[in-house]
Motif scaffolding. Structure first.
Motif, PDB file in Angstrom:
ATOM      1  N   LYS A 109       0.719  -1.934   0.006  1.00 11.80           N
ATOM      2  CA  LYS A 109       0.136   0.048  -0.057  1.00 11.80           C
ATOM      3  C   LYS A 109       0.950   1.151  -0.062  1.00 11.80           C
ATOM      4  O   LYS A 109       0.086   1.984  -0.044  1.00 11.80           O
ATOM      5  N   ARG A 125       2.228   2.306   3.004  1.00 16.65           N
ATOM      6  CA  ARG A 125       1.689   3.327   3.742  1.00 16.65           C
ATOM      7  C   ARG A 125       3.137   3.801   4.305  1.00 16.65           C
ATOM      8  O   ARG A 125       3.982   3.380   4.927  1.00 16.65           O
ATOM      9  N   SER A 140      -8.717  -1.600   2.462  1.00 14.46           N
ATOM     10  CA  SER A 140      -8.789  -1.179   1.709  1.00 14.46           C
ATOM     11  C   SER A 140      -7.704  -1.390   0.463  1.00 14.46           C
ATOM     12  O   SER A 140      -6.572  -1.736   1.297  1.00 14.46           O
ATOM     13  N   ASN A 151      -6.057  -0.331  -1.903  1.00 16.77           N
ATOM     14  CA  ASN A 151      -5.378   0.660  -2.798  1.00 16.77           C
ATOM     15  C   ASN A 151      -4.462   1.447  -2.498  1.00 16.77           C
ATOM     16  O   ASN A 151      -3.749   0.915  -1.439  1.00 16.77           O
ATOM     17  N   SER A 187     -10.523   3.471  -2.143  1.00 22.66           N
ATOM     18  CA  SER A 187     -10.818   2.135  -1.933  1.00 22.66           C
ATOM     19  C   SER A 187     -11.027   1.949  -3.132  1.00 22.66           C
ATOM     20  O   SER A 187     -11.598   2.665  -4.186  1.00 22.66           O
ATOM     21  N   GLU A 209     -15.806   2.449   3.114  1.00 20.49           N
ATOM     22  CA  GLU A 209     -15.383   1.413   4.529  1.00 20.49           C
ATOM     23  C   GLU A 209     -16.828   1.037   5.695  1.00 20.49           C
ATOM     24  O   GLU A 209     -17.621   1.579   6.132  1.00 20.49           O
ATOM     25  N   ASP A 215      -7.284   7.905   7.823  1.00 22.23           N
ATOM     26  CA  ASP A 215      -6.144   6.063   6.874  1.00 22.23           C
ATOM     27  C   ASP A 215      -5.092   7.077   7.736  1.00 22.23           C
ATOM     28  O   ASP A 215      -4.019   6.294   8.022  1.00 22.23           O
TER      29      ASP A 215
HETATM   30 MG    MG Z   1      -8.676   2.396   3.262  1.00 27.64          MG
END
Ligand code: MG
Ligand code: AMP
Length: 329
Positions: free
Chosen positions: A59, A61, A147, A149, A155, A184, A223
């Protein structure tokens, strides 16, 4: 990546070759995109820290938000968390469905430290998606699934969205068309005295309040800022004082190592805790929260942390270390 096209008429999932192949991929620590009623989830075995590191890596992140653990029913959920009366009421009313409950985690839960980002709480959901529940049941594993994405993108609600963002990271994609809810899950925390709405989502606040018989307090989460940053800082902070990018070690300090070329004075360390001897950032991410705990020698303790590179998962590792080292009262 292999695509499994799932039709609404496919009611017999267990026992098919593709189903057992996907189970095997998950128990092997691979990533699988699975449709739920809300959005597509990027799923991995929540008990496997390295597999969860793979989720964050795919992701992109920049920080470790805790992940929601999906299970096949209330009974499984109760092996991971303590359910009070409110939690039981909500679970009975809305599971399976788009409601995530944040609850006190049982010490005996095998969910990895990285999946819950070092917290003593756990976010649990029983999704309506038959295939997700069947996979949880057959693998016997809770599945962590944010999610599907890239971080910062919307998402994924169709298989094509997921392929565009994450295709290269997946071992399987289960394509069941567009997801029905499209937003979500609603996240409710039952950690404090008052039930708190952490994220509005596919289940309306009013419905939850009607079952609880009391209003939900609004708590901020999205998020990029999972709870309030303050709360996170204190949650993640060990008792000991933390010194980052250490190139030497003072007597009595615990040393968190990365790689095998240790800094000067490492032999003086009170304890050595390794993030990854082979300088593997996925392994380091998977070990991070456990390592902080193991190195924590209490309030008067000191932890020196060797430099960790800033690329790939290193960004999230350094973000979390910086929070853990931040001054606090
Ligand atoms: Mg998300
Ligand atoms: P996503 O999986 O992308 O839908 O995001 C999951 C959301 O659940 C994030 O905003 C997390 O901060 C939140 N979450 C997961 N576990 C916890 C927890 N233990 N406490 C509070 N929030 C949580």
């Amino acid at each position: 990546m292999k695509v499994w096209r799932l039709n609404p008429s496919d009611t017999q999932l267990e026992g098919t070759q593709i189903f057992s192949d996907v189970c095997e991929a998950l128990t092997d620590g691979k990533l699988v995109a699975i449709p739920t009623e809300t959005v597509y989830g990027l799923a991995a075995d929540a008990t496997n820290g390295k597999a969860c590191a793979g989720i964050y890596k795919a992701k992109g992140r920049p920080s470790f938000n805790p992940l929601i653990a999906h299970v096949d029913g209330l009974e499984a959920a109760q092996t991971h968390a303590f359910f009070d009366e409110r939690a039981l009421k909500l679970a009975e009313a809305f599971w399976p469905g788009p409601l995530t409950l944040v609850l006190p985690k049982r010490l005996t839960s095998p969910v990895s430290d990285l999946a819950v980002a070092g917290l003593e709480t756990i976010a649990l959901r029983v999704p309506r998606s038959e295939v997700m529940r069947a996979l949880c049941k057959s693998t016997g594993r809770p599945l962590a699934a944010p999610s599907a994405n890239l971080s910062g993108r919307i998402s994924g609600t169709t298989a094509q969205d997921v392929i565009d963002d994450l295709g290269e990271h997946l071992s399987y994609l289960i394509d069941s068309g567009a997801t029905p809810v499209g937003v979500e899950s609603t996240i409710v925390s039952l950690i404090g005295e008052r039930p708190t709405l952490l994220r509005p989502g596919g289940l309306a606040r009013e419905e939850i309040e009607a079952v609880l018989g009391e209003p939900l307090v609004r708590g901020g989460t999205n998020d990029s800022a999972p709870i309030s940053p303050g709360m996170l800082t204190s949650h993640y902070a060990p008792n000991a004082h933390i010194r980052l990018n250490a190139t030497d070690v003072a007597a009595g300090e615990a040393l968190i190592t990365f790689g095998t070329s240790l800094p000067e004075g490492a032999d003086r360390a009170a304890r050595l805790v390794s993030l990854s001897d082979s300088e593997d950032l996925s392994e380091a991410a998977a070990r991070l929260f456990t390592a902080l705990r193991e190195a924590d020698l209490g309030k008067n303790g000191k932890i020196a942390v060797m430099p960790v590179p800033h690329y790939g998962l290193g960004e999230a590792i350094n973000d979390r270390l910086a929070r853990a080292a931040a001054p606090r009262d």
